[in-house]
Design an enzyme around this catalytic site. Sequence first.
Site, PDB file in Angstrom:
ATOM      1  N   HIS A   1      -3.899 -11.459   9.993  1.00  0.00           N
ATOM      2  CA  HIS A   1      -5.393 -11.827  10.609  1.00  0.00           C
ATOM      3  C   HIS A   1      -5.259 -13.021  11.710  1.00  0.00           C
ATOM      4  O   HIS A   1      -5.751 -12.787  12.908  1.00  0.00           O
ATOM      5  CB  HIS A   1      -6.271 -12.377   9.530  1.00  0.00           C
TER       6      HIS A   1
ATOM      7  N   ASP B   1     -13.674 -13.734  11.248  1.00  0.00           N
ATOM      8  CA  ASP B   1     -13.178 -12.820  10.590  1.00  0.00           C
ATOM      9  C   ASP B   1     -14.044 -12.192   9.662  1.00  0.00           C
ATOM     10  O   ASP B   1     -14.722 -12.753   8.913  1.00  0.00           O
ATOM     11  CB  ASP B   1     -12.085 -13.247   9.802  1.00  0.00           C
TER      12      ASP B   1
ATOM     13  N   SER C   1       1.570  -3.880  11.511  1.00  0.00           N
ATOM     14  CA  SER C   1       2.829  -3.019  11.283  1.00  0.00           C
ATOM     15  C   SER C   1       2.731  -1.517  11.756  1.00  0.00           C
ATOM     16  O   SER C   1       3.432  -0.981  12.543  1.00  0.00           O
ATOM     17  CB  SER C   1       3.512  -3.035  10.066  1.00  0.00           C
TER      18      SER C   1
ATOM     19  N   GLU D   1       2.200  -1.780  15.438  1.00  0.00           N
ATOM     20  CA  GLU D   1       3.378  -1.874  16.579  1.00  0.00           C
ATOM     21  C   GLU D   1       4.171  -0.808  16.243  1.00  0.00           C
ATOM     22  O   GLU D   1       4.868  -0.349  17.215  1.00  0.00           O
ATOM     23  CB  GLU D   1       4.018  -3.044  15.691  1.00  0.00           C
TER      24      GLU D   1
HETATM   25  C1  UDX Z   1      -2.394  -8.125   5.769  1.00  0.00           C
HETATM   26  C2  UDX Z   1      -2.892  -6.747   4.809  1.00  0.00           C
HETATM   27  O1  UDX Z   1      -1.812  -6.866   4.049  1.00  0.00           O
HETATM   28  C3  UDX Z   1      -2.822  -5.680   5.533  1.00  0.00           C
HETATM   29  O2  UDX Z   1      -2.820  -4.680   4.739  1.00  0.00           O
HETATM   30  C4  UDX Z   1      -3.762  -5.700   6.607  1.00  0.00           C
HETATM   31  O3  UDX Z   1      -4.068  -4.541   7.326  1.00  0.00           O
HETATM   32  C5  UDX Z   1      -3.631  -6.809   7.666  1.00  0.00           C
HETATM   33  O4  UDX Z   1      -3.660  -8.182   6.765  1.00  0.00           O
HETATM   34  P1  UDX Z   1       0.191  -7.940   6.087  1.00  0.00           P
HETATM   35  O5  UDX Z   1       0.370  -7.783   4.968  1.00  0.00           O
HETATM   36  O6  UDX Z   1       0.931  -9.253   6.870  1.00  0.00           O
HETATM   37  O7  UDX Z   1      -1.327  -7.869   6.608  1.00  0.00           O
HETATM   38  O8  UDX Z   1       1.015  -6.653   7.270  1.00  0.00           O
HETATM   39  P2  UDX Z   1       0.752  -6.260   8.766  1.00  0.00           P
HETATM   40  O9  UDX Z   1      -0.978  -6.403   9.120  1.00  0.00           O
HETATM   41  O10 UDX Z   1       1.596  -5.342   9.049  1.00  0.00           O
HETATM   42  O11 UDX Z   1       1.017  -7.887   9.307  1.00  0.00           O
HETATM   43  C6  UDX Z   1       2.306  -8.256   9.261  1.00  0.00           C
HETATM   44  C7  UDX Z   1       2.618  -8.988  10.560  1.00  0.00           C
HETATM   45  O12 UDX Z   1       4.216  -9.666  10.286  1.00  0.00           O
HETATM   46  C8  UDX Z   1       3.022  -7.913  11.718  1.00  0.00           C
HETATM   47  O13 UDX Z   1       2.352  -8.440  12.892  1.00  0.00           O
HETATM   48  C9  UDX Z   1       4.495  -7.955  11.939  1.00  0.00           C
HETATM   49  O14 UDX Z   1       5.083  -8.118  13.161  1.00  0.00           O
HETATM   50  C10 UDX Z   1       4.885  -9.373  11.412  1.00  0.00           C
HETATM   51  N1  UDX Z   1       6.367  -9.234  10.887  1.00  0.00           N
HETATM   52  C11 UDX Z   1       6.480  -8.604   9.521  1.00  0.00           C
HETATM   53  C12 UDX Z   1       7.389 -10.193  11.474  1.00  0.00           C
HETATM   54  O15 UDX Z   1       6.899 -10.784  12.547  1.00  0.00           O
HETATM   55  N2  UDX Z   1       8.552 -10.455  10.882  1.00  0.00           N
HETATM   56  C13 UDX Z   1       8.888  -9.645   9.858  1.00  0.00           C
HETATM   57  O16 UDX Z   1      10.025  -9.930   9.497  1.00  0.00           O
HETATM   58  C14 UDX Z   1       7.731  -8.856   9.332  1.00  0.00           C
END
Ligand code: UDX
Length: 474
Positions: free
Chosen positions: A20, A118, A376, A379
């Site tokens: 977020h 948010d 993710s 991306e």
């Molecule tokens: C959370 C919730 O889990 C997700 O379901 C919701 O959609 C948004 O909030 P998260 O679990 O962190 O998010 O997943 P995601 O939304 O995919 O964000 C992860 C972020 O971490 C991505 O921007 C990704 O680029 C970054 N990342 C992940 C890295 O920079 N390096 C890594 O090794 C892994």
Amino acid sequence: MEEKPKSPHILIFPLPCQSHVNSMLKLAEIFGLAGLKVTFLNSKHNHERLIRYTDIHDRFLQYSEFQFKTISDGLPADHPRAGDRLMEIFDSLSLNTRPLLKQMLIDTSPPVSCIIGDACMEFVVDVATELEIPVIHFRAISACSFWAYFSIPEMIQAGELPMKAYDEDMDRLITKVPGMETFLRFRDLPSFCRVSDVTDRDLQVLKNVTQQSPRTHALILNTFEDLEEPILSHIRTKCPKVYTIGPLHLQLKTRLASNVISSSSQKSLNSLWEVDRSCIEWLGKQPVRSVLYVSFGSITLLKREQLIEFWHGLVDSKQRFLWVIRPDSVIGEGDAPAELVEGTKERGHLVSWVPQEEVLAHQAVAGFLTHSGWNSTLESIVAGVPMICWPYFADQQINSRFVSEVWNLGLDMKDVCDRNVVEKMVNDLMVERKEEFMRAADRMATMARTTANEGGPSYCNLDRLIDDIKMMSS
Ligand code: UDX
């Protein structure tokens, strides 16, 4: 002399969770590029981690009207802030952060003319309403997930929620989420719907926060019309003013590239952990389109036996893989078990945290085994990389259904963690159906680039949002 219209002072306040913060910080930087006065309000805990692991301080110095402020999330410093403790975060914010926010808004000078809050933090609308400050909601999930959450009251009304007895038919079709009647199964609903009692607290919290959005001036979604138009038209029957401005990370790149004054490095702002760049060197040694990238986001937790199942499936697939095992992401273990690290040498590379956007854009990468978090997913779409989806919780269940069933960008491994299934799906994605998924992914990546480029729909929507905010402040 005509009075100069007041320039807006925007407060941007994300839920203090990594992704977020990621998305809303990108929006904040775009506002900075536009010369708007922005206060970015981050939790003290996360701000300190961003300072430690990114170049955020230098990067934002160039925006003269930009400032960071911090606020306590009310949690102990050693609180894990992981996915299974989400409700503790919500509760602490509501109890401890809410009064601090109100006092901060009263004391801030020049006064805040608009809050971009948010949409997961219900109290922001209440505090803003009390102080008569207009609020725009930012929801860090997909339109399809937002709409499923928004339709919870209708599903309860129709008896489609809660779960039936213990032997719930997880594949029964859900008919009360308009636009998803033909393919949405019970197992595809957000994980908070998997309860046997509609008064369940998590379900109620997610239902209530989502029902707040029509009360706000507008709703911002990090998505784009070509990807989710059918669902967006349903949302607009409840929230008339929806700004689709995604993929945000691509919009920011586009705007930075065309902004001569900005000296911003393209360094990732995604890191609340130390990035290990050894993976880029390792990828450089792999054949083109030969590697499966594996990562489950910033809050997913894995059981040790799940980790072992994934490991056997990956090794047995005989495909190359780059696997992020985030520090403390293995329940009871913390990091990757030693035998995994040992046995992976031949075709795999284990790492604790990577520059994910850079990895997905690397020519060696041909697939992404993901938990289907929304950042993710976006991306991967932008990078044109097909996905195998293993959703963990929340909105991820719906995202994985849309990736496989609606957008044909990959496979849904929902509710299964078995080495044979992992091996088969990896080979389906990386060999058997590779061309099919690559073609679909290329088409969607082109649409994502078009919408985020100057003159594209998302680009123009963001310009309209900025004009709207200026109007609100004049
Ligand atoms: C959370 C919730 O889990 C997700 O379901 C919701 O959609 C948004 O909030 P998260 O679990 O962190 O998010 O997943 P995601 O939304 O995919 O964000 C992860 C972020 O971490 C991505 O921007 C990704 O680029 C970054 N990342 C992940 C890295 O920079 N390096 C890594 O090794 C892994």
